[in-house]
Motif scaffolding. Structure first.
Motif, PDB file in Angstrom:
ATOM      1  N   VAL A 103       0.842  -1.207   0.000  1.00  0.00           N
ATOM      2  CA  VAL A 103       0.000   0.000   0.000  1.00  0.00           C
ATOM      3  C   VAL A 103       0.871   1.248   0.000  1.00  0.00           C
ATOM      4  CG1 VAL A 103      -1.645   1.349   1.368  1.00  0.00           C
ATOM      5  CG2 VAL A 103      -2.002  -1.111   1.054  1.00  0.00           C
ATOM      6  N   ARG A 104       1.927   1.255   0.796  1.00  0.00           N
ATOM      7  CA  ARG A 104       2.828   2.424   0.806  1.00  0.00           C
ATOM      8  C   ARG A 104       3.440   2.628  -0.580  1.00  0.00           C
ATOM      9  NH1 ARG A 104       4.405  -0.132   5.674  1.00  0.00           N
ATOM     10  NH2 ARG A 104       3.633   0.971   7.527  1.00  0.00           N
ATOM     11  N   ARG A 105       3.894   1.549  -1.210  1.00  0.00           N
ATOM     12  CA  ARG A 105       4.491   1.664  -2.546  1.00  0.00           C
ATOM     13  C   ARG A 105       3.460   2.149  -3.558  1.00  0.00           C
ATOM     14  NH1 ARG A 105       6.210  -2.535  -5.280  1.00  0.00           N
ATOM     15  NH2 ARG A 105       5.233  -4.186  -4.045  1.00  0.00           N
ATOM     16  N   PHE A 106       2.218   1.714  -3.397  1.00  0.00           N
ATOM     17  CA  PHE A 106       1.138   2.148  -4.288  1.00  0.00           C
ATOM     18  C   PHE A 106       0.975   3.672  -4.249  1.00  0.00           C
ATOM     19  CE2 PHE A 106      -3.360   3.379  -4.457  1.00  0.00           C
ATOM     20  CZ  PHE A 106      -3.708   2.976  -5.744  1.00  0.00           C
ATOM     21  N   PHE A 107       0.850   4.234  -3.053  1.00  0.00           N
ATOM     22  CA  PHE A 107       0.653   5.681  -2.940  1.00  0.00           C
ATOM     23  C   PHE A 107       1.904   6.453  -3.366  1.00  0.00           C
ATOM     24  CE2 PHE A 107      -2.855   4.439  -0.035  1.00  0.00           C
ATOM     25  CZ  PHE A 107      -3.872   5.161  -0.631  1.00  0.00           C
ATOM     26  N   ASP A 108       3.076   5.929  -3.046  1.00  0.00           N
ATOM     27  CA  ASP A 108       4.310   6.592  -3.485  1.00  0.00           C
ATOM     28  C   ASP A 108       4.399   6.610  -5.009  1.00  0.00           C
ATOM     29  OD1 ASP A 108       5.117   7.085  -0.912  1.00  0.00           O
ATOM     30  OD2 ASP A 108       6.494   5.377  -0.795  1.00  0.00           O
ATOM     31  N   THR A 109       4.017   5.504  -5.639  1.00  0.00           N
ATOM     32  CA  THR A 109       4.089   5.414  -7.100  1.00  0.00           C
ATOM     33  C   THR A 109       3.116   6.381  -7.755  1.00  0.00           C
ATOM     34  OG1 THR A 109       4.748   3.085  -6.954  1.00  0.00           O
ATOM     35  CG2 THR A 109       3.905   3.843  -9.071  1.00  0.00           C
ATOM     36  N   GLY A 114       6.806  12.160 -13.468  1.00  0.00           N
ATOM     37  CA  GLY A 114       7.198  11.404 -14.658  1.00  0.00           C
ATOM     38  C   GLY A 114       6.091  10.496 -15.139  1.00  0.00           C
ATOM     39  N   GLU A 115       6.436   9.634 -16.073  1.00  0.00           N
ATOM     40  CA  GLU A 115       5.467   8.730 -16.674  1.00  0.00           C
ATOM     41  C   GLU A 115       4.969   7.719 -15.648  1.00  0.00           C
ATOM     42  OE1 GLU A 115       2.940   7.095 -19.437  1.00  0.00           O
ATOM     43  OE2 GLU A 115       4.121   8.945 -19.590  1.00  0.00           O
ATOM     44  N   LEU A 116       3.656   7.496 -15.647  1.00  0.00           N
ATOM     45  CA  LEU A 116       3.083   6.510 -14.739  1.00  0.00           C
ATOM     46  C   LEU A 116       3.547   5.115 -15.150  1.00  0.00           C
ATOM     47  CD1 LEU A 116       1.041   6.047 -12.372  1.00  0.00           C
ATOM     48  CD2 LEU A 116      -0.699   5.656 -14.142  1.00  0.00           C
ATOM     49  N   PRO A 117       4.153   4.341 -14.253  1.00  0.00           N
ATOM     50  CA  PRO A 117       4.636   3.001 -14.609  1.00  0.00           C
ATOM     51  C   PRO A 117       3.477   2.042 -14.859  1.00  0.00           C
ATOM     52  CG  PRO A 117       4.939   3.416 -12.269  1.00  0.00           C
ATOM     53  CD  PRO A 117       4.491   4.708 -12.874  1.00  0.00           C
ATOM     54  N   PRO A 118       3.756   0.847 -15.359  1.00  0.00           N
ATOM     55  CA  PRO A 118       2.688  -0.105 -15.699  1.00  0.00           C
ATOM     56  C   PRO A 118       1.822  -0.519 -14.507  1.00  0.00           C
ATOM     57  CG  PRO A 118       4.749  -0.763 -16.733  1.00  0.00           C
ATOM     58  CD  PRO A 118       5.079   0.365 -15.813  1.00  0.00           C
ATOM     59  N   LEU A 119       2.375  -0.508 -13.299  1.00  0.00           N
ATOM     60  CA  LEU A 119       1.670  -0.876 -12.074  1.00  0.00           C
ATOM     61  C   LEU A 119       1.319  -2.357 -11.996  1.00  0.00           C
ATOM     62  CD1 LEU A 119      -0.818   2.144 -11.700  1.00  0.00           C
ATOM     63  CD2 LEU A 119       1.363   1.814 -10.528  1.00  0.00           C
ATOM     64  N   ASN A 120       1.774  -3.164 -12.965  1.00  0.00           N
ATOM     65  CA  ASN A 120       1.399  -4.582 -12.953  1.00  0.00           C
ATOM     66  C   ASN A 120       2.116  -5.372 -11.869  1.00  0.00           C
ATOM     67  OD1 ASN A 120       3.881  -4.455 -14.141  1.00  0.00           O
ATOM     68  ND2 ASN A 120       3.319  -5.563 -15.999  1.00  0.00           N
ATOM     69  N   ASP A 121       3.085  -4.750 -11.207  1.00  0.00           N
ATOM     70  CA  ASP A 121       3.719  -5.417 -10.067  1.00  0.00           C
ATOM     71  C   ASP A 121       2.933  -5.191  -8.785  1.00  0.00           C
ATOM     72  OD1 ASP A 121       4.329  -2.676 -10.118  1.00  0.00           O
ATOM     73  OD2 ASP A 121       6.118  -2.974  -8.892  1.00  0.00           O
ATOM     74  N   LEU A 122       1.962  -4.256  -8.829  1.00  0.00           N
ATOM     75  CA  LEU A 122       1.163  -3.928  -7.654  1.00  0.00           C
ATOM     76  C   LEU A 122      -0.311  -4.284  -7.807  1.00  0.00           C
ATOM     77  CD1 LEU A 122       2.575  -0.393  -6.736  1.00  0.00           C
ATOM     78  CD2 LEU A 122       2.681  -2.417  -5.291  1.00  0.00           C
ATOM     79  N   ILE A 123      -0.830  -4.189  -9.033  1.00  0.00           N
ATOM     80  CA  ILE A 123      -2.269  -4.301  -9.258  1.00  0.00           C
ATOM     81  C   ILE A 123      -2.572  -5.476 -10.171  1.00  0.00           C
ATOM     82  CG2 ILE A 123      -4.319  -3.116 -10.130  1.00  0.00           C
ATOM     83  CD1 ILE A 123      -2.997  -0.478  -9.453  1.00  0.00           C
ATOM     84  N   ARG A 146      -5.802   4.595 -16.680  1.00  0.00           N
ATOM     85  CA  ARG A 146      -6.330   5.799 -17.358  1.00  0.00           C
ATOM     86  C   ARG A 146      -6.911   6.769 -16.339  1.00  0.00           C
ATOM     87  NH1 ARG A 146      -7.969   2.019 -21.331  1.00  0.00           N
ATOM     88  NH2 ARG A 146     -10.062   1.859 -20.431  1.00  0.00           N
ATOM     89  N   GLU A 147      -7.590   6.236 -15.335  1.00  0.00           N
ATOM     90  CA  GLU A 147      -8.168   7.101 -14.307  1.00  0.00           C
ATOM     91  C   GLU A 147      -7.072   7.778 -13.486  1.00  0.00           C
ATOM     92  OE1 GLU A 147     -11.012   6.362 -10.492  1.00  0.00           O
ATOM     93  OE2 GLU A 147     -11.764   5.749 -12.448  1.00  0.00           O
ATOM     94  N   TYR A 148      -6.028   7.024 -13.140  1.00  0.00           N
ATOM     95  CA  TYR A 148      -4.919   7.617 -12.395  1.00  0.00           C
ATOM     96  C   TYR A 148      -4.218   8.691 -13.221  1.00  0.00           C
ATOM     97  CZ  TYR A 148      -5.413   3.649  -9.179  1.00  0.00           C
ATOM     98  OH  TYR A 148      -5.885   2.731  -8.285  1.00  0.00           O
ATOM     99  N   ARG A 149      -4.068   8.454 -14.537  1.00  0.00           N
ATOM    100  CA  ARG A 149      -3.423   9.451 -15.401  1.00  0.00           C
ATOM    101  C   ARG A 149      -4.242  10.731 -15.459  1.00  0.00           C
ATOM    102  NH1 ARG A 149      -1.770   5.110 -18.905  1.00  0.00           N
ATOM    103  NH2 ARG A 149      -3.658   5.445 -20.131  1.00  0.00           N
ATOM    104  N   MET A 150      -5.565  10.599 -15.429  1.00  0.00           N
ATOM    105  CA  MET A 150      -6.426  11.779 -15.440  1.00  0.00           C
ATOM    106  C   MET A 150      -6.131  12.659 -14.229  1.00  0.00           C
ATOM    107  SD  MET A 150      -9.389  13.098 -13.820  1.00  0.00           S
ATOM    108  CE  MET A 150     -10.335  11.698 -13.217  1.00  0.00           C
ATOM    109  N   TRP A 151      -5.983  12.049 -13.048  1.00  0.00           N
ATOM    110  CA  TRP A 151      -5.663  12.808 -11.840  1.00  0.00           C
ATOM    111  C   TRP A 151      -4.264  13.408 -11.930  1.00  0.00           C
ATOM    112  CZ3 TRP A 151      -8.686  14.138  -7.731  1.00  0.00           C
ATOM    113  CH2 TRP A 151      -9.934  13.516  -7.636  1.00  0.00           C
TER     114      TRP A 151
END
Length: 235
Positions: A103-109, A114-123, A146-151
């Motif tokens: 969870v901490r890594r999720f919020f830090d990421t 910079g560019e949003l990473p793939p997040l496939n290691d977390l989600i 896509r939703e995270y990129r919007m924010w």
């Protein structure tokens, strides 16, 4: 120091054993010192069971052992076993809460520039995101990104975790979000304003130890007020 008692036994009467554990939990309500009780079955030997009982300390475990209910249930448990159970007393010297770390890594990421990473290691690829702001759930890693990129396109922001609790397959975070409004957000042109929002997110983790489901609750109305979106309504 946290203390764990490991109990190994062999029995073909596990259903009766399970009812005994339920009886102990019920009879010691308000008196027991144990904080967690986990029972596992050996995949290679179906009659081999291991129980782990966690206590805040060794002294708490001893007080728990002295309860008459514990002594009685233990005698009945021994009668159900094929041989005497084996007890191992363990002082916990390391206790990693891996879901809390995720969870901490999720919020830090999410907050990283910079560019949003793939997040496939977390989600998880099939993750479901529930947010009362959205009319429908957001389903799937691609849609969630896509939703995270919007924010991220609308704000430069950071999360501060105020509380983080992990239990079983779930974790819950209470957070404060501070941001600068730099891009269009829900039709509102960038204002450059500094804004703050508080909220909570509940996470459920799947068998692959990745985030499988999220529930968001945040002060969206307060955010819109800070962006000036409610000014026209107040006139």
């Amino acid at each position: 120091m946290t203390f764990v008692q490991l109990i190994e036994c062999r029995t073909d009467r596990f259903e009766e054993m399970n009812r005994l554990i339920d009886a102990w939990v019920e009879q010691t309500k308000g008196k027991r010192r144990a904080t967690h009780d986990l029972v596992g079955r050996d995949r290679s030997d179906g009659s081999h069971f291991v129980e782990l009982v966690e206590f805040p300390s060794y002294e708490d475990a001893m007080r728990n052992s002295n309860l008459p209910e514990t002594d009685r249930i233990l005698g009945e448990m021994v009668a159900l076993c094929d041989e005497m159970p084996v007890f191992t007393d363990l002082d916990v010297v390391r206790d990693e809460q891996l879901y809390a770390d995720a969870v901490r890594r999720f919020f830090d990421t999410l907050s990283d520039a910079g560019e949003l990473p793939p997040l496939n290691d977390l989600i998880n690829e099939g993750c479901h995101s529930h947010d009362p702001v959205n009319p429908q759930d957001t389903i799937g890693l691609d849609a969630i990104r896509r939703e995270y990129r919007m924010w991220r396109d609308a704000f430069d922001f950071t999360f501060t975790l105020e509380d983080l609790i992990a239990q079983g397959e779930r974790a819950c975070a209470r957070w404060t979000w501070k941001a600068t409004h730099k891009g269009e957000f829900l039709g509102i042109a960038p204002t450059g304003r500094q804004v703050t929002m508080t909220g909570m997110t509940l996470f459920r983790f799947g068998p692959d130890a990745k985030i499988a489901e999220t529930w968001w609750q945040q002060d969206q109305l307060g955010l819109m007020d800070q962006l000036g979106a409610l000014d026209a309504l107040e006139r």
